[in-house]
Design a protein around this motif. Sequence first.
Motif, mmCIF file in Angstrom:
data_model
loop_
_atom_site.group_PDB
_atom_site.id
_atom_site.type_symbol
_atom_site.label_atom_id
_atom_site.label_comp_id
_atom_site.label_asym_id
_atom_site.label_seq_id
_atom_site.Cartn_x
_atom_site.Cartn_y
_atom_site.Cartn_z
ATOM 1 N N VAL A 171 -6.211 -17.425 -5.169
ATOM 2 C CA VAL A 171 -7.221 -16.685 -4.429
ATOM 3 C C VAL A 171 -6.595 -15.391 -3.973
ATOM 4 O O VAL A 171 -5.943 -15.303 -2.949
ATOM 5 C CB VAL A 171 -7.735 -17.491 -3.221
ATOM 6 N N ASN A 172 -6.728 -14.395 -4.828
ATOM 7 C CA ASN A 172 -6.018 -13.164 -4.610
ATOM 8 C C ASN A 172 -6.972 -12.034 -4.944
ATOM 9 O O ASN A 172 -7.412 -11.901 -6.071
ATOM 10 C CB ASN A 172 -4.809 -13.146 -5.560
ATOM 11 N N THR A 173 -7.293 -11.260 -3.942
ATOM 12 C CA THR A 173 -8.221 -10.163 -4.227
ATOM 13 C C THR A 173 -7.476 -8.844 -4.427
ATOM 14 O O THR A 173 -8.085 -7.792 -4.547
ATOM 15 C CB THR A 173 -9.237 -10.002 -3.075
ATOM 16 N N ASP A 174 -6.139 -8.909 -4.452
ATOM 17 C CA ASP A 174 -5.368 -7.696 -4.744
ATOM 18 C C ASP A 174 -5.669 -7.287 -6.180
ATOM 19 O O ASP A 174 -5.714 -8.118 -7.072
ATOM 20 C CB ASP A 174 -3.861 -7.963 -4.624
ATOM 21 N N VAL A 175 -5.869 -5.945 -6.388
ATOM 22 C CA VAL A 175 -6.142 -5.470 -7.742
ATOM 23 C C VAL A 175 -4.950 -4.644 -8.202
ATOM 24 O O VAL A 175 -4.627 -3.616 -7.613
ATOM 25 C CB VAL A 175 -7.433 -4.638 -7.774
ATOM 26 N N ARG A 176 -4.267 -5.140 -9.202
ATOM 27 C CA ARG A 176 -3.099 -4.437 -9.750
ATOM 28 C C ARG A 176 -3.150 -4.524 -11.255
ATOM 29 O O ARG A 176 -3.766 -5.435 -11.798
ATOM 30 C CB ARG A 176 -1.796 -5.085 -9.252
ATOM 31 N N ILE A 212 -12.920 -1.393 -5.981
ATOM 32 C CA ILE A 212 -11.525 -1.148 -5.593
ATOM 33 C C ILE A 212 -10.854 -0.206 -6.607
ATOM 34 O O ILE A 212 -10.147 0.738 -6.241
ATOM 35 C CB ILE A 212 -10.768 -2.490 -5.484
ATOM 36 N N VAL A 213 -11.106 -0.449 -7.897
ATOM 37 C CA VAL A 213 -10.509 0.379 -8.947
ATOM 38 C C VAL A 213 -10.973 1.829 -8.790
ATOM 39 O O VAL A 213 -10.187 2.775 -8.880
ATOM 40 C CB VAL A 213 -10.883 -0.166 -10.338
ATOM 41 N N LEU A 214 -12.251 1.960 -8.514
ATOM 42 C CA LEU A 214 -12.807 3.298 -8.340
ATOM 43 C C LEU A 214 -12.106 4.026 -7.189
ATOM 44 O O LEU A 214 -11.768 5.214 -7.275
ATOM 45 C CB LEU A 214 -14.303 3.172 -8.046
ATOM 46 N N ASN A 215 -11.848 3.280 -6.142
ATOM 47 C CA ASN A 215 -11.180 3.838 -4.984
ATOM 48 C C ASN A 215 -9.775 4.327 -5.338
ATOM 49 O O ASN A 215 -9.369 5.434 -4.975
ATOM 50 C CB ASN A 215 -11.143 2.759 -3.892
ATOM 51 N N TYR A 216 -9.049 3.505 -6.101
ATOM 52 C CA TYR A 216 -7.711 3.922 -6.547
ATOM 53 C C TYR A 216 -7.800 5.195 -7.375
ATOM 54 O O TYR A 216 -7.025 6.135 -7.200
ATOM 55 C CB TYR A 216 -7.063 2.829 -7.410
ATOM 56 N N ALA A 217 -8.775 5.218 -8.297
ATOM 57 C CA ALA A 217 -8.910 6.362 -9.197
ATOM 58 C C ALA A 217 -9.201 7.625 -8.391
ATOM 59 O O ALA A 217 -8.621 8.699 -8.661
ATOM 60 C CB ALA A 217 -10.014 6.107 -10.217
ATOM 61 N N SER A 218 -10.056 7.515 -7.382
ATOM 62 C CA SER A 218 -10.388 8.684 -6.567
ATOM 63 C C SER A 218 -9.150 9.205 -5.854
ATOM 64 O O SER A 218 -8.937 10.425 -5.755
ATOM 65 C CB SER A 218 -11.428 8.318 -5.506
ATOM 66 N N ARG A 219 -8.347 8.234 -5.351
ATOM 67 C CA ARG A 219 -7.155 8.667 -4.617
ATOM 68 C C ARG A 219 -6.185 9.404 -5.524
ATOM 69 O O ARG A 219 -5.608 10.421 -5.146
ATOM 70 C CB ARG A 219 -6.466 7.444 -3.996
ATOM 71 N N ILE A 220 -6.020 8.893 -6.740
ATOM 72 C CA ILE A 220 -5.091 9.546 -7.672
ATOM 73 C C ILE A 220 -5.598 10.946 -8.029
ATOM 74 O O ILE A 220 -4.842 11.916 -8.048
ATOM 75 C CB ILE A 220 -4.921 8.681 -8.941
ATOM 76 N N THR A 221 -6.910 11.014 -8.272
ATOM 77 C CA THR A 221 -7.488 12.307 -8.635
ATOM 78 C C THR A 221 -7.371 13.297 -7.477
ATOM 79 O O THR A 221 -7.053 14.488 -7.671
ATOM 80 C CB THR A 221 -8.965 12.147 -9.013
#
Lengths: 376, 320
Positions: free
Chosen positions: A41-46, A131-140
């Motif tokens: 049960v892991n909601t971390d996205v890596r 969550i992925v979208l959030n990571y992508a926005s931060r990188i951009t």
Amino acid sequence: MLERLRCMLVKEIIQALRDPRMRFILFIIPAVQTVIFGYAVNTDVRNVKTAVYDQDNTPESRDLAARFQRSGYFLITERIGRESRVRELMDRGEVKAILRINRGFGAELGGGRTAPLQIILDGTDSNTAGIVLNYASRITARFNDELRGTQLPRSRGARVFAGGVQLQSRAWFNENLESSNYYVPAVIANIVLIITMLLSSMAVVREKEIGTMEQMIVTPISRSEFILGKTIPFVLIGFIDVAVITAVSKFWFQVPIRGSLLLLFGATALFLMSTLGFGLFISTISTTQQQAMMSSFFFIFPAMLLSGFAFPIENMPRVIQYFTYLNPLRYYLVIIRGIFLKGVGADILWPQMAGLLVLGSVILGFAVKRFRKTLA
Amino acid sequence: MSDLAVTLRDLEKRFGDFVAVNRVSLDVKRGEIFGFLGPNGAGKSTTIRMLCGILQPTAGSGTVAGFDIVRQPEEIKKNIGYMSQKFSLYEDLTVEENIDFYSGIYRIPDAKKKDRKEWVIRMAGLTEHRASKTAILSGGWKQRLALGCAVLHEPPIIFLDEPTSGVDPISRRNFWDLIYHLAGGGVTVFVTTHYMDEAEYCDRLALIYRGELIALGTPAELKTRFMEEEIVEVRCSRPQDAMEIIEAIPGIGHAALFGRTLHVVAQRADESIPAIRESLAAGGFTVDGIERIVPSLEDVFVSLIEARDRETTPQQEFSR
């Protein structure tokens, strides 16, 4: 009174612990489940599998793709050469995200114009996609900032932006935002609920099934002696399970325990009033162990789903939110997480403990009353 | 306490529209082995369960050991032993653990505990199996152990609800020896059964059918007083074919096979015997013997039930 109760307890404990399979269910399964929950049960996205469709292939576009790779969140598994492959990869589920950089990306940036960048996400799992979208926005965003800081001044010969707002985030209580810290202690609540409610209801119904209940009624044993004799062993088993799971959380998963263990056991006692009350209630409406098991699951599933274990109560429709106030698990989870992660004490957690006390008294009182009636 | 161990007055139990026990009145004397006889579903167990405080009667009254069954069930529970056909033992406990459990529940004083335990183990013949799990015991052993657990506290009255169902004949015989032994010690035994041979062992019998008491008396009384017709035993060749011929003779109720012989219910044996002999001879049967016999309990039982059915069936059909 005490003599009879002692006899009941001895008998119940022998019955619960004699069978090796039962010992396994009572003490090993909780530990195993804790471990499974801790890992699964892991909601971390890596390491989101990502394909890059770089039609530009300039230093700028390659830099951007490399930043996605370096972030650790994205794992670039393929570089695409043709449009049709985009659809194919998504349909097959081979990647969760596709980064598409149009031809002229580098040139646009060099010319000081806005350059569009597309990320295509597999939205089937909406939570992960968000969550992925959030990571992508931060990188951009980071890419943008650096671009403005270095490239633009160089090309224009002037600093356009002197600065901006930079968000410095710090998560309290669960510093690294590890989901195991959030979920593992909560397993205590689920295991205690299932074990005490299911087994106590089955222990009573078993006596009905084999006919010993009738025999008990003919003996001078009182109703309260019988009920106490049936529930106290499961209180003990519940406490042992809490200890086992706490140990696994602490020593295997390094979940911090910042609050008082004594408080944890006190709150567990309050929680057990409700679970044993439900167990007793189920035993009054069931005549076979199978029925008791089915009825227990009828209680357990909504209790778990509407507890805040996995899905935040704040996100539920208002009506259902009110409904969750009747769910003992809801209070107990707040207490467990409060004790483990926040290290808060009874001064903060008293409303939840009061909730458990009220709920437990009502349920247990009702069940005992019904139980007496069905026997008469 | 009077010399009556159990009294019932117009005791009635209804489940919805169904009358399980219909105004039954009877007395059981102290030290008596009282048999409650009837087919399955006649209301035997319901009656016994009302007497033991498991069920509340719908109407009527009763006493057990001098205590009222409605108002003083807790007092009754201290003075009775109860054993049902289920042999209510904990199968996952050992023989000794079962005994210890029940002796704790009945609060047998510590000084007596050991003696009572040894008594039960000896009585049940379980000396070598005292540490075995109850689940592995045979039916006869379980039955004796269950009885032992039910009388650990030496109750003056014991209720046995079909105690021998599902047990082999030798174990049944042994079990009845135990019951005699207990009764010899002054214990009142109230036992339900549908085995006729067991009914013969009882001091007195109550015959219950469709919730109603239809006969009450000693086995000898039932066989002589309650039987209006007489029983003729016929030993002949091809008894199955002979049945039809005999039943056609006027004055004869019906014939039933008892092993290789026929039991014929006749209004008057002395008139029917020559008629039977004549008919059988005419039909070409070899007749080995025809004589009037004392009816067995089974004959009485069947005859009483048939008489009751003849009485009630037309009414029932009318009321529909």
